[in-house]
Design an enzyme around this catalytic site. Sequence first.
Site, PDB file in Angstrom:
ATOM      1  N   GLY A  14       0.715  -1.267  -0.109  1.00 50.36           N
ATOM      2  CA  GLY A  14      -0.068  -0.059   0.089  1.00 50.36           C
ATOM      3  C   GLY A  14       0.872   0.980   0.033  1.00 50.36           C
ATOM      4  N   PRO A  15       0.338   2.329  -0.072  1.00 49.69           N
ATOM      5  CA  PRO A  15       1.036   3.521  -0.017  1.00 49.69           C
ATOM      6  C   PRO A  15       1.700   3.865   1.271  1.00 49.69           C
ATOM      7  CG  PRO A  15      -1.390   4.107   0.165  1.00 49.69           C
ATOM      8  CD  PRO A  15      -1.330   2.857  -0.061  1.00 49.69           C
ATOM      9  N   MET A  16       2.497   5.013   1.437  1.00 46.51           N
ATOM     10  CA  MET A  16       2.944   5.504   2.756  1.00 46.51           C
ATOM     11  C   MET A  16       1.922   5.978   3.513  1.00 46.51           C
ATOM     12  SD  MET A  16       6.326   7.633   1.947  1.00 46.51           S
ATOM     13  CE  MET A  16       6.476   8.053   3.657  1.00 46.51           C
ATOM     14  N   SER A  18      -0.107   3.848   5.329  1.00 52.27           N
ATOM     15  CA  SER A  18      -1.166   2.938   5.065  1.00 52.27           C
ATOM     16  C   SER A  18      -1.184   2.120   6.461  1.00 52.27           C
ATOM     17  CB  SER A  18      -1.307   2.009   3.803  1.00 52.27           C
ATOM     18  OG  SER A  18      -0.360   1.488   3.585  1.00 52.27           O
ATOM     19  N   ASP A  86      10.690  -5.501   6.435  1.00 53.14           N
ATOM     20  CA  ASP A  86       9.860  -4.213   6.231  1.00 53.14           C
ATOM     21  C   ASP A  86      10.609  -3.397   5.221  1.00 53.14           C
ATOM     22  OD1 ASP A  86       7.886  -2.459   6.498  1.00 53.14           O
ATOM     23  OD2 ASP A  86       8.969  -1.497   8.402  1.00 53.14           O
ATOM     24  N   GLU A  87       9.806  -2.424   4.551  1.00 49.99           N
ATOM     25  CA  GLU A  87      10.665  -1.728   3.065  1.00 49.99           C
ATOM     26  C   GLU A  87      11.280  -2.581   2.284  1.00 49.99           C
ATOM     27  OE1 GLU A  87       9.723   1.344   3.150  1.00 49.99           O
ATOM     28  OE2 GLU A  87       9.436   2.328   5.177  1.00 49.99           O
ATOM     29  N   GLN A  89      10.577  -3.155  -0.634  1.00 49.61           N
ATOM     30  CA  GLN A  89      10.928  -2.389  -2.105  1.00 49.61           C
ATOM     31  C   GLN A  89      12.214  -2.038  -2.344  1.00 49.61           C
ATOM     32  OE1 GLN A  89       8.919  -0.898   0.407  1.00 49.61           O
ATOM     33  NE2 GLN A  89       9.853   1.029   0.411  1.00 49.61           N
ATOM     34  N   CYS A 143      -6.343   9.891   2.503  1.00 49.41           N
ATOM     35  CA  CYS A 143      -6.013  11.018   1.719  1.00 49.41           C
ATOM     36  C   CYS A 143      -5.577  12.240   2.042  1.00 49.41           C
ATOM     37  CB  CYS A 143      -6.900  11.274   0.760  1.00 49.41           C
ATOM     38  SG  CYS A 143      -6.209  12.587  -0.838  1.00 49.41           S
ATOM     39  N   CYS A 181      -5.489   9.859  -2.755  1.00 48.96           N
ATOM     40  CA  CYS A 181      -6.642   9.048  -3.235  1.00 48.96           C
ATOM     41  C   CYS A 181      -6.315   9.166  -4.928  1.00 48.96           C
ATOM     42  CB  CYS A 181      -8.142   9.413  -3.087  1.00 48.96           C
ATOM     43  SG  CYS A 181      -8.469  10.980  -3.714  1.00 48.96           S
TER      44      CYS A 181
HETATM   45  P1  ADP Z   1       3.364   2.617   6.602  1.00 44.12           P
HETATM   46  O1  ADP Z   1       4.321   1.567   7.174  1.00 44.12           O
HETATM   47  O2  ADP Z   1       2.110   2.082   5.687  1.00 44.12           O
HETATM   48  O3  ADP Z   1       3.883   3.892   6.041  1.00 44.12           O
HETATM   49  P2  ADP Z   1       2.930   2.939   9.620  1.00 44.12           P
HETATM   50  O4  ADP Z   1       2.290   1.649  10.001  1.00 44.12           O
HETATM   51  O5  ADP Z   1       4.092   3.407   9.837  1.00 44.12           O
HETATM   52  O6  ADP Z   1       2.414   3.184   7.732  1.00 44.12           O
HETATM   53  O7  ADP Z   1       1.745   4.273  10.170  1.00 44.12           O
HETATM   54  C1  ADP Z   1       0.549   3.902   9.976  1.00 44.12           C
HETATM   55  C2  ADP Z   1      -0.039   5.159  11.148  1.00 44.12           C
HETATM   56  O8  ADP Z   1       0.198   6.440  10.626  1.00 44.12           O
HETATM   57  C3  ADP Z   1      -1.749   5.135  11.099  1.00 44.12           C
HETATM   58  O9  ADP Z   1      -2.075   4.069  12.305  1.00 44.12           O
HETATM   59  C4  ADP Z   1      -1.867   6.402  11.829  1.00 44.12           C
HETATM   60  O10 ADP Z   1      -1.761   6.498  13.136  1.00 44.12           O
HETATM   61  C5  ADP Z   1      -0.629   7.457  11.162  1.00 44.12           C
HETATM   62  N1  ADP Z   1      -1.152   8.195   9.832  1.00 44.12           N
HETATM   63  C6  ADP Z   1      -0.619   9.408   9.650  1.00 44.12           C
HETATM   64  N2  ADP Z   1      -1.075   9.777   8.694  1.00 44.12           N
HETATM   65  C7  ADP Z   1      -1.949   8.889   8.031  1.00 44.12           C
HETATM   66  C8  ADP Z   1      -2.682   8.843   6.965  1.00 44.12           C
HETATM   67  N3  ADP Z   1      -2.822   9.908   6.015  1.00 44.12           N
HETATM   68  N4  ADP Z   1      -3.485   7.647   6.661  1.00 44.12           N
HETATM   69  C9  ADP Z   1      -3.483   6.752   7.474  1.00 44.12           C
HETATM   70  N5  ADP Z   1      -2.615   6.917   8.627  1.00 44.12           N
HETATM   71  C10 ADP Z   1      -2.003   7.821   9.102  1.00 44.12           C
HETATM   72 MG    MG Z   2       6.217   1.401   7.002  1.00 43.32          MG
HETATM   73 ZN    ZN Z   3      -8.222  12.558  -2.203  1.00 45.83          ZN
END
Ligand code: ADP
Ligand code: MG
Ligand code: ZN
Length: 199
Positions: A14-16, A18, A86-87, A89, A143, A181
């Site tokens: 998924g995206p950052m 998520s 993790d990471e 990619q 988003c 989005c």
């Molecule tokens: P990823 O590893 O996918 O980048 P993380 O697990 O590090 O995501 O972080 C997820 C957490 O980030 C969520 O539980 C929420 O607390 C926080 N968060 C901050 N901004 C957003 C956003 N735009 N959408 C969803 N979660 C967000």
């Molecule tokens: Mg992460």
């Molecule tokens: Zn949007």
Amino acid sequence: MTHLHSGRLEVVCGPMFSGKSEELIRRLTRAKIARQRVRIFKPQLDDRYDATDIVSHAGVRMPATPVASSADIARLAAGHDAIGIDEVQFFDEGVVEVAVHLADNGVRVVCAGLDTDFRRLPFGPLPLLLARAESVTKLQAVCHSCGGEAVYTQRLVNGRPAPFSGETVQIGALDAYEARCRQCYQPGHAGDVAALRLA
Ligand code: ADP
Ligand code: MG
Ligand code: ZN
């Protein structure tokens, strides 16, 4: 007895923002509770928050081993029941065969990473892992622009969409990332899109 039947490959993408790292931590924490031998790996280049732990954007953390290549994972995974990457990619393509080999040999392998880069193109080895996994979880973020379901990672330089010709990996650079989005995602310069199509 059951050991050889527990091997499997799971991908969380998924995206950052998520929740990929959170989900990876959740799954491996449960494996630890089940008294399995657990270890998380992450690419050495990723030192945004912490040199050794993996840390989610919400602050949840778990100890991790930074490694330089997929060969290190193959070497250090011995003796574990479940491993996380993790990471993923950011790893070389060899990570795909390493993950498959470990799963074939009874290890539960959970990979988390970005499925697309800021250009919305498939990111590194992740698409190949999706094809080889028995379980794929695709998460959405919120988003940053409209609050809808974000599936893309928007890269901004000085508040504007980054040109597509920029480097894909620029950890620590003075740019920002937002989850967006489909409607709110803004591509880089039009000329760059045309160049990509011709490439
Ligand atoms: P990823 O590893 O996918 O980048 P993380 O697990 O590090 O995501 O972080 C997820 C957490 O980030 C969520 O539980 C929420 O607390 C926080 N968060 C901050 N901004 C957003 C956003 N735009 N959408 C969803 N979660 C967000
Ligand atoms: Mg992460
Ligand atoms: Zn949007």
